[in-house]
Design an enzyme around this catalytic site. Structure first.
Site, short mmCIF file in Angstrom:
data_model
loop_
_atom_site.label_atom_id
_atom_site.label_comp_id
_atom_site.label_asym_id
_atom_site.label_seq_id
_atom_site.Cartn_x
_atom_site.Cartn_y
_atom_site.Cartn_z
N HIS A 1 0.82 -1.21 0.00
CA HIS A 1 0.00 0.00 0.00
C HIS A 1 0.85 1.26 0.00
O HIS A 1 0.38 2.34 -0.30
CB HIS A 1 -1.00 0.00 1.16
N ASP B 1 -0.18 -7.53 1.36
CA ASP B 1 0.38 -6.19 1.54
C ASP B 1 1.90 -6.17 1.61
O ASP B 1 2.49 -5.52 2.47
CB ASP B 1 -0.21 -5.52 2.78
N SER C 1 4.43 2.83 7.81
CA SER C 1 4.13 1.63 7.03
C SER C 1 5.39 1.14 6.31
O SER C 1 6.10 1.90 5.68
CB SER C 1 3.07 1.93 5.96
#
Length: 443
Positions: free
Chosen positions: A164, A195, A279
């Site tokens: 992402h 992911d 992230s």
């Protein structure tokens, strides 16, 4: 000498991989996640085509007008996944034994040292920081940039991050924390369902490699430190301390940028206060070893425990699982989940469902397909005659009912590949056509 690595990092950057291009911005907080003010449509490309921001409810979409407006001003955004659904204990165990693969040639002294004694947070940061990178993804179509984090797997610039973080990017720049240099990155491959993405830096050499641990040995109560590019500020990575609060967790999380939601399983839950931008960053044990990749969090909102105390909720992909997927991508082995190489572009503009509480793509009303708001001018979808109001019912022979279904169906395809499309027009007539995919964004 030959080095082995084990990766896992925090936070999510850009949304659901795949032809999916967003649904608009998220709005007011509701429950544990966000429920947007309802943006009507976004772009849908090939696997990895980033999600767009869409248009606010009530605003006439540009493609219904005579000419498109000038590009919107460039926006900077920090990628992150926030919790939007129930959290449940996943069935089964996390990824099994220690993965020691991904052997690569590295210069002596480039691997980060691992301690045999427990370290302080500052000592851990000093060891781990040089093996992290700041990732800046640019979406030229949406005139926007977003920031995330990555973990260095090899001295010549192979980087592990969340899918992402780079989804929908037309260009990616990566700054290595260890040497301060900025590189152009290409996407080796990605697995949207888990992911995970792997990047390759152009012209990199002598980078400090992350010291990877064994996520199968992690236990509830273990001390952890999460490091990353919190809030996309760059520079010295942020440090968030905490403990492991649960293992093998399943969550539904929504990307703060695209609004698309995804389900992840087998995650490590901690109370470390990770932020948007973390992230793809590292979750590290007390010995300075990376045991996970930070991926989702409560976006700064705290939750009450049974004792009445407030606590953060953050989730990381176990490093063993992330490395296993990275090995598959490195080997060039595609699958139903893993896409290797360049992304194909279909060019659909998907209309988001007004009934989705988490901003997910879907069909409207009682339809069984995926309603579209239009097709990008000059795209394969436009060439096939698709227009606003049509409803996609199958891609590549697979029935679809959500934008995520379309993204998954396109995972095996690449630019230049032919794929069949089936749809219903606004009068209910069915059509089928074979289109040749164009080249899409990086992810």
């Amino acid at each position: 000498m030959s080095q082995t690595y084990d990766p896992n990092q925090p936070e999510r950057g850009q949304g659901y991989p795949g032809p999916l291009q967003g649904q608009g911005q998220q709005g007011q907080q509701q429950g544990q996640g966000y429920q947007g003010p309802q943006h009507q449509q976004g772009y849908l490309g090939g696997p990895g085509f980033a999600a767009g921001t869409g248009n606010p409810a009530g605003q006439q979409p540009w493609w219904t007008m005579g000419t498109p407006p000038p590009p919107p001003p460039r926006r900077n955004r920090k990628r992150g996944l926030v919790l939007t659904g129930a959290i449940a204990l996943a069935a089964g165990a996390a990824a099994g034994g220690l993965i020691t693969g991904l052997n690569r040639t590295a210069a002596a002294g480039t691997a980060t040292a691992t301690s045999k004694t427990m370290l302080t947070a500052s000592q851990i940061a000093a060891r781990v920081d040089p093996a992290l990178v700041d990732v800046v993804s640019t979406d030229g179509l949406q005139q926007a940039t977003s920031e995330g984090t990555g973990i260095v797997l090899t001295s010549n610039g192979e980087i592990l991050t969340n899918n992402h973080v780079i989804e929908g990017a037309t260009s990616i720049k990566v700054t290595d924390v260890g040497n301060g240099k900025t590189y152009t990155a290409t996407v080796v491959g990605y697995d949207a369902s888990h992911d995970v993405a792997v990047l390759q830096l152009k012209g990199a050499s002598g980078l400090t490699i992350a010291s990877l641990g064994d996520s199968s040995s992690v236990q509830a109560g273990d001390t952890v430190v999460a490091l990353g590019n919190a809030e996309g500020k760059g520079g010295t990575p942020s440090v968030a301390t905490g403990t492991v609060t649960a293992l093998n967790q399943s969550i539904t999380a929504s990307d703060e940028l695209s609004g698309s939601s995804e389900q992840l399983t087998g995650l490590i839950e901690t109370n470390a206060d990770i932020q948007p931008g973390d992230s793809g960053g590292s979750l590290v044990n007390a010995y300075g070893q990376v045991i996970g990749m930070d991926t989702a969090a409560s976006s700064g909102y705290q939750f009450q425990t049974q004792s009445g105390q407030s606590a953060e909720q953050a989730y990381s992909i176990p490093i063993n699982e992330a490395v296993s997927i990275a090995k598959q991508i490195e080997a060039g082995t595609s699958s139903a989940d893993a896409h290797i190489g360049a992304t194909g572009f279909l060019g659909l503009e998907i209309q988001s469902s007004s009934q989705s509480p988490f901003g997910g793509f879907g069909s409207s009303g009682d339809s069984t397909g995926v309603a579209i708001a239009g097709a990008v001018s000059g795209s394969p979808a436009a060439g096939a005659g698709l227009t606003a109001g049509d409803e996609i019912t199958a891609v590549g022979g697979h029935s679809v009912s959500t934008g995520e279904d379309i993204a998954k169906a396109l995972v095996p395809y690449h630019p230049g590949d032919s794929v069949s499309l089936s749809w219903l027009d606004t009068s209910g007539q069915s059509h089928t056509a074979t289109v040749t995919l164009a080249t899409g964004p990086a992810a």
